[in-house]
Design a protein around this motif. Sequence first.
Motif, mmCIF file in Angstrom:
data_model
loop_
_atom_site.group_PDB
_atom_site.id
_atom_site.type_symbol
_atom_site.label_atom_id
_atom_site.label_comp_id
_atom_site.label_asym_id
_atom_site.label_seq_id
_atom_site.Cartn_x
_atom_site.Cartn_y
_atom_site.Cartn_z
ATOM 1 N N THR A 282 -10.638 0.832 8.922
ATOM 2 C CA THR A 282 -9.865 -0.353 8.569
ATOM 3 C C THR A 282 -10.277 -1.581 9.361
ATOM 4 O O THR A 282 -10.409 -2.671 8.818
ATOM 5 N N LEU B 28 -1.581 12.013 5.241
ATOM 6 C CA LEU B 28 -2.444 11.001 4.642
ATOM 7 C C LEU B 28 -1.689 10.102 3.674
ATOM 8 O O LEU B 28 -2.099 8.957 3.451
ATOM 9 N N SER B 29 -0.587 10.581 3.122
ATOM 10 C CA SER B 29 0.220 9.735 2.244
ATOM 11 C C SER B 29 0.772 8.527 2.986
ATOM 12 O O SER B 29 0.999 7.465 2.395
ATOM 13 N N PHE C 272 -3.024 6.818 5.593
ATOM 14 C CA PHE C 272 -4.375 6.666 5.051
ATOM 15 C C PHE C 272 -5.057 5.402 5.567
ATOM 16 O O PHE C 272 -6.263 5.261 5.447
ATOM 17 N N MET C 273 -4.281 4.474 6.171
ATOM 18 C CA MET C 273 -4.880 3.282 6.762
ATOM 19 C C MET C 273 -5.421 3.551 8.164
ATOM 20 O O MET C 273 -6.001 2.658 8.776
ATOM 21 N N TYR D 55 0.823 -1.207 0.000
ATOM 22 C CA TYR D 55 0.000 0.000 0.000
ATOM 23 C C TYR D 55 0.865 1.268 0.000
ATOM 24 O O TYR D 55 0.503 2.277 -0.605
ATOM 25 N N PHE E 164 -6.316 0.384 -2.174
ATOM 26 C CA PHE E 164 -6.588 0.294 -0.743
ATOM 27 C C PHE E 164 -8.036 0.670 -0.459
ATOM 28 O O PHE E 164 -8.729 0.002 0.313
ATOM 29 N N PHE E 165 -8.518 1.744 -1.090
ATOM 30 C CA PHE E 165 -9.873 2.222 -0.819
ATOM 31 C C PHE E 165 -10.904 1.139 -1.126
ATOM 32 O O PHE E 165 -11.816 0.895 -0.333
ATOM 33 N N PHE F 258 -9.076 12.810 1.886
ATOM 34 C CA PHE F 258 -8.771 11.393 2.063
ATOM 35 C C PHE F 258 -8.861 10.653 0.729
ATOM 36 O O PHE F 258 -7.983 9.852 0.381
ATOM 37 N N THR G 75 -5.609 8.664 -1.088
ATOM 38 C CA THR G 75 -5.654 7.238 -0.808
ATOM 39 C C THR G 75 -5.476 6.427 -2.079
ATOM 40 O O THR G 75 -6.158 6.690 -3.074
#
Length: 764
Positions: free
Chosen positions: A653, A632-633, A636-637, A477, A711-712, A703, A707
Amino acid sequence: MSKVNSEVKRHMCPESLIHDHDGDTFGFGDDLELNQFDGLPFSSRYYKLLKERRELPVWRARGQFLDALVNNQLVLVSGSARTGQSTQIPQWCAELCLSARFRHGTAVCTQPGPQRAVELALRVADEMDVNIGHEVGYRIPLKSCCSHDTVLRFCTDDVLLREMTSDPVLERYGVVVVDRAHERTLSTDVLLGLLGALLQRRPGLRAVVLMEPPPGAAQRLRGHYGGTAAALLCLEAPGPAQVVYAYHNNNNNNNSVAAAGGGGGGGCHSDDYFYSALRLVLEIHRTRERGDVAVFLASAQEVDVAHSILQRESTRLGADLDRLVPVRLCGAGPAEPPARDPTAGAGGGTRRVFLSSQQGEDLLGAVDGLHFVIDTGVEKRFVYNPRIRAYSEVIRPISQCRADVRKQLCRPTGKCFCLYPEGKALPAENAPRILESNLTSTVLFLKRMEIGGLGHCDFIHQPDPEGLMQALEELDYLAALDNDGNLSEIGVILSEFPLDPQMGRALLASCEFDCASEMLTVAAMLSAPCCFLAPPAGMIHEAHQCHRRFHHPEGDHFTLINIYNAFKRSQREPHFNVESWCRDNFLNPTSLETAESLRSELTEILSRIELPVSEPAFGTQTNTLNLKRALLSGFFMQIARDVDGGGNYFMLTNKHVAQVHPVSGYGPSSHKLGLPEWVVFHEYALAENNCVRTLSEISPQLFIEMTPQYFFYNLPSSESKAILQHSLERNASRNCPADLKPKKSLAVHREGHIDWCFKACVDE
């Protein structure tokens, strides 16, 4: 593991080092007046310490150890804390390297903790009659005291592992000593796992592993390395202290704590061990029997509470008693034992009470005058659960190995009070931390080792496959892996930072978003211990008001920048005193000084790989937005949404709900000011308080922008994800504003420069 060939053996063990039959000669000659390391005459203190060293149990095995080291690449030594193995064996290894004229390198000795590494270096330099920082030195995180003349270096396990990123086979060293291997820390296990491959690659390298009983653990480790290829020495332990158990399983109280002269602690159970231990301290003190006391509690938090209680109780003692001085060896306070003052107190002296958890256990081995040990028999561990990406607090019994170590800490004339039943079944060995930790940083390191040709790590205990898969998924990720599962260019750069990969990815992104100066501060503050001190009773409101002065409306990450900037501004004021300033603001000076050093180290790393550090612009709207993008980079999880407006944050998550930690600017006292709906958080612990910690406000649009799509779309279904999905579809149906258009990733946007950084990191 092949046996060393005759050529290497001749170089490692010249005739001047072979001992005679009575085992009383150790090369060079103990009677020579010149020190073989610096060429100067020995001082009188050297001979005084030499006489003491000869009385240590390990000295009787010196000849046997040298034989084993000459004829085997790997030597395992099992001995208790008072055998002297931690101070003597590294010296003998350094003399072995010197006798071979450093043809294969110098000697290094690893320790699990930095303070023990420093203390051992100071002690060994004194015994060798050389200057610290010259012939004997140390290197710990953020501090190095070595030179080109250093022939024996003490360091932490993680520092030696970091050296391996640029020198995978440790060409600098001829002997590697791994001390306290029984602790089974994550770094120690990784180092032990790499030893086999290291020794195969370098026939001239020697490795020595020091551990404490039971000998069965050393036998199993010997079998792990091939049995006959590794020599095993078991040192004779000094006589144990008198052991007094709290109560028997058969309810026979003849040997209870009370009967042993300790008072009425004989009926303690697991729910009241804490107060039973403190009562026992006071009762021992009232007996007027001389000697310091060590108390082992479950956690650093208990150490802090016990310190406050004993400080208060010490003021109520009778004037005819010695002064009672509680000393923290871990927790929020200082960890330096004060010097004994024989004239203090109305009773004519001072009794020190060392309060420790497992983290401070190493520091008690060198304490003189320790006569009593109180062992509660429990410890608090943080166990990582890869399914929910969080740590849980677990209180459980200590191992039999750790219990035996504590019994050996006091002299044979002392007493060890065990606040658990005699014959209670304890786990035989310490639980390996590799089975209980987040493995993302470890997997990143091992991927880096593959580049250096040393990727195989033969773990003593294989990590949980689920934990390994979660670590690989997280690195994927973060764009640290390529399509083949190997380390990508970004992954190589992340492995350069002494940070967890998520924080490293945020720092790397900050170079693209022109907020590296601020992110350096955030990374340093979050990597250092918590900067907020728990206030004394009755001063909670004052502490809260002080902390509120630093609060930033955008969130806790920004608050940390405010605190650090205020700290740096105050340093420029005349007559600045860090202790006084931190005390007035209820802040931890050690934490801020650590953050300052760590920030300097991170800045040097960015400069070395030529990544840009922007000029400070904290407080501007653009800087605030860019700092959130950088956060957030990497994180983001770790997104949560307030589902009811009352501070119940749903984490996307793992689908758990948590409250805000009280130390946060969004804590319970701030609920009336309104809470942000969406936040990015740094830490979540599944403990009694079940809290998220260090959080800042974000928008759903930001976000979605930052993201990775893969992952999203792998997020578990929830109402919060549906809200994000609706926002994503709405934005897709119309033209997004320019400032919300997805940016190119760092790997694409700075492709040429990243390629250069990748080559530079590998070359070094």
